[in-house]
Design a protein around this motif. Structure first.
Motif, PDB file in Angstrom:
ATOM      1  N   ILE A 179       0.831  -1.210   0.000  1.00 20.05           N
ATOM      2  CA  ILE A 179       0.000   0.000   0.000  1.00 20.05           C
ATOM      3  C   ILE A 179       0.860   1.252   0.000  1.00 20.05           C
ATOM      4  O   ILE A 179       0.605   2.207  -0.747  1.00 20.05           O
ATOM      5  CB  ILE A 179      -0.946  -0.020   1.208  1.00 20.05           C
ATOM      6  N   ASP A 180       1.893   1.272   0.808  1.00 21.81           N
ATOM      7  CA  ASP A 180       2.748   2.462   0.867  1.00 21.81           C
ATOM      8  C   ASP A 180       3.437   2.709  -0.477  1.00 21.81           C
ATOM      9  O   ASP A 180       3.516   3.839  -0.956  1.00 21.81           O
ATOM     10  CB  ASP A 180       3.829   2.292   1.940  1.00 21.81           C
ATOM     11  N   ILE A 181       3.971   1.648  -1.066  1.00 24.66           N
ATOM     12  CA  ILE A 181       4.737   1.822  -2.306  1.00 24.66           C
ATOM     13  C   ILE A 181       3.818   2.090  -3.502  1.00 24.66           C
ATOM     14  O   ILE A 181       4.080   2.987  -4.308  1.00 24.66           O
ATOM     15  CB  ILE A 181       5.659   0.610  -2.542  1.00 24.66           C
ATOM     16  N   ALA A 182       2.706   1.341  -3.594  1.00 25.82           N
ATOM     17  CA  ALA A 182       1.754   1.617  -4.675  1.00 25.82           C
ATOM     18  C   ALA A 182       1.136   2.998  -4.467  1.00 25.82           C
ATOM     19  O   ALA A 182       0.929   3.757  -5.417  1.00 25.82           O
ATOM     20  CB  ALA A 182       0.657   0.545  -4.704  1.00 25.82           C
ATOM     21  N   GLY A 183       0.854   3.343  -3.191  1.00 25.25           N
ATOM     22  CA  GLY A 183       0.286   4.651  -2.883  1.00 25.25           C
ATOM     23  C   GLY A 183       1.227   5.778  -3.282  1.00 25.25           C
ATOM     24  O   GLY A 183       0.810   6.796  -3.836  1.00 25.25           O
ATOM     25  N   PHE A 184       2.499   5.592  -3.016  1.00 27.69           N
ATOM     26  CA  PHE A 184       3.513   6.584  -3.413  1.00 27.69           C
ATOM     27  C   PHE A 184       3.493   6.787  -4.922  1.00 27.69           C
ATOM     28  O   PHE A 184       3.459   7.918  -5.428  1.00 27.69           O
ATOM     29  CB  PHE A 184       4.896   6.102  -2.938  1.00 27.69           C
ATOM     30  N   ALA A 185       3.484   5.675  -5.684  1.00 29.83           N
ATOM     31  CA  ALA A 185       3.512   5.765  -7.149  1.00 29.83           C
ATOM     32  C   ALA A 185       2.253   6.452  -7.678  1.00 29.83           C
ATOM     33  O   ALA A 185       2.315   7.277  -8.600  1.00 29.83           O
ATOM     34  CB  ALA A 185       3.652   4.369  -7.759  1.00 29.83           C
ATOM     35  N   LEU A 186       1.097   6.120  -7.096  1.00 29.66           N
ATOM     36  CA  LEU A 186      -0.168   6.739  -7.522  1.00 29.66           C
ATOM     37  C   LEU A 186      -0.167   8.238  -7.222  1.00 29.66           C
ATOM     38  O   LEU A 186      -0.616   9.047  -8.036  1.00 29.66           O
ATOM     39  CB  LEU A 186      -1.346   6.063  -6.800  1.00 29.66           C
ATOM     40  N   CYS A 187       0.333   8.619  -6.061  1.00 27.81           N
ATOM     41  CA  CYS A 187       0.377  10.044  -5.691  1.00 27.81           C
ATOM     42  C   CYS A 187       1.332  10.821  -6.595  1.00 27.81           C
ATOM     43  O   CYS A 187       1.046  11.957  -6.988  1.00 27.81           O
ATOM     44  CB  CYS A 187       0.799  10.205  -4.227  1.00 27.81           C
ATOM     45  N   MET A 188       2.469  10.213  -6.922  1.00 30.71           N
ATOM     46  CA  MET A 188       3.430  10.890  -7.798  1.00 30.71           C
ATOM     47  C   MET A 188       2.812  11.174  -9.170  1.00 30.71           C
ATOM     48  O   MET A 188       3.112  12.170  -9.821  1.00 30.71           O
ATOM     49  CB  MET A 188       4.693  10.043  -7.954  1.00 30.71           C
ATOM     50  N   GLU A 189       1.929  10.270  -9.596  1.00 24.12           N
ATOM     51  CA  GLU A 189       1.240  10.442 -10.867  1.00 24.12           C
ATOM     52  C   GLU A 189       0.408  11.728 -10.830  1.00 24.12           C
ATOM     53  O   GLU A 189       0.305  12.455 -11.819  1.00 24.12           O
ATOM     54  CB  GLU A 189       0.321   9.224 -11.053  1.00 24.12           C
ATOM     55  N   ASP A 190      -0.207  12.011  -9.686  1.00 27.33           N
ATOM     56  CA  ASP A 190      -1.041  13.209  -9.548  1.00 27.33           C
ATOM     57  C   ASP A 190      -0.213  14.491  -9.449  1.00 27.33           C
ATOM     58  O   ASP A 190      -0.626  15.540  -9.928  1.00 27.33           O
ATOM     59  CB  ASP A 190      -1.907  13.113  -8.279  1.00 27.33           C
ATOM     60  N   ILE A 191       0.926  14.413  -8.810  1.00 26.32           N
ATOM     61  CA  ILE A 191       1.735  15.619  -8.578  1.00 26.32           C
ATOM     62  C   ILE A 191       2.359  16.142  -9.873  1.00 26.32           C
ATOM     63  O   ILE A 191       2.490  17.336 -10.089  1.00 26.32           O
ATOM     64  CB  ILE A 191       2.847  15.355  -7.522  1.00 26.32           C
ATOM     65  N   GLN A 192       2.719  15.227 -10.764  1.00 22.63           N
ATOM     66  CA  GLN A 192       3.257  15.597 -12.077  1.00 22.63           C
ATOM     67  C   GLN A 192       4.358  16.657 -12.020  1.00 22.63           C
ATOM     68  O   GLN A 192       4.214  17.749 -12.571  1.00 22.63           O
ATOM     69  CB  GLN A 192       2.118  16.105 -12.970  1.00 22.63           C
ATOM     70  N   ALA A 193       5.423  16.328 -11.340  1.00 21.00           N
ATOM     71  CA  ALA A 193       6.552  17.259 -11.245  1.00 21.00           C
ATOM     72  C   ALA A 193       7.444  17.136 -12.476  1.00 21.00           C
ATOM     73  O   ALA A 193       7.610  16.052 -13.033  1.00 21.00           O
ATOM     74  CB  ALA A 193       7.357  16.953  -9.988  1.00 21.00           C
TER      75      ALA A 193
END
Length: 292
Positions: A179-193
């Protein structure tokens, strides 16, 4: 204008702290919940809330496992990354402070701990990748999540003196870690840096408990990741583990070697809470910057 994501790791880093900071920065919580539900993993519920660390308001993200394992896991503050450490450490401090990892990974350890119990399901890297395939996310996000797991697996393999194929993620593969690692990847997708910068990682001293007994801080998995990826670590006199294996693996996946130099405007700040309490604020700050 370039969107720069800067992770300020003045109190180390763990998986849950990273997810909390990115959610606070604006990542989509509803999308995260829906995507994780699609994984088919059960036996947990997610906690999203606010807390204060040394008086600073922070986002508190936690994975609660069902049953007593969950309690345990929880109570550790999930050091996800340090899955070995955590688990091994016996502190899944996922919740602890941010360290949840096991014997070598705080984060994972975190998980393991908390979730080692969670069912003692031992998954290998391929099992974890099969679970990640069920989670709806873009190719780049899925590749990012897989890389983080691979980094943890390699570090654990080295720590235990076994081939990567023999690394079983009772820690890393624990529900928390996934959950932490998949959650991190999903959140990074939203941040779009456009660019990502990671500060030196701050670490404490002493020992961490894992399944196998007391191990030194930084836990072996964290030390192996830092060595393999050239992560700069600032050692302090604060007693305790601040970097979990999961956290170290996330930092390694994002780290470019570049420093934050020059002048910037701070556009937005996200603060993720660690589960442990230290004399300093146990938080991870994620800032969206624009160069001036």
């Amino acid at each position: 204008m370039k969107r720069i994501l800067y992770l300020e790791c003045n109190s180390g880093i763990s998986g849950d702290m990273t997810v909390g900071a990115l959610l606070d920065l604006g990542a989509d919580k509803k999308k995260l919940v829906r995507a994780l539900e699609a994984s088919g993993i059960g036996g947990y519920h997610l906690h999203f809330g606010r807390t204060k660390k040394c008086g600073i308001d922070a986002y508190d993200f936690d994975v609660h496992l069902e049953g007593e394992e969950a309690e345990h896991a929880h109570s550790h503050h999930r050091h996800e990354t340090a899955h070995d450490q955590t688990e091994a450490h016996g502190h899944h401090h996922h919740h602890g402070g941010h360290g949840h990892e096991e014997c070598g990974h705080e984060e994972h350890r975190h998980e393991e701990h908390g979730h080692g119990k969670h069912g003692h399901i031992h998954r290998n890297l391929n099992d974890v990748k099969e679970i990640l395939k069920k989670i709806p996310m873009g190719d780049e996000a899925r590749a990012r999540a897989e890389r983080v797991f691979e980094i943890v697996a390699q570090a654990e393999a080295k720590a235990h003196g076994i081939p990567v194929e023999e690394v079983h993620f009772h820690e890393v593969g624990a529900i928390d870690s996934i959950i932490d690692i998949a959650g991190f990847a999903l959140c990074m997708e939203d941040i779009q840096a456009d660019e990502i910068l990671v500060s030196p990682l701050t670490e404490g001293w002493g020992t961490a408990r894992c399944q196998h007994g007391e191990i030194p801080v930084p836990v072996p998995a964290v030390a192996n990741i830092a060595g393999a990826y050239g992560l700069p670590i600032h050692f302090t006199q604060t007693k305790g583990e601040m970097i979990t294996p999961t956290g170290a693996a996330i930092a390694a996946e994002l780290y470019s070697g570049k420093k934050l130099e020059g002048n910037y405007k701070i556009k937005k700040i996200g603060i993720g809470a660690g589960k442990k309490d230290f004399p300093h604020a146990n938080i991870l700050r994620a800032m969206l910057l624009e160069s001036v």
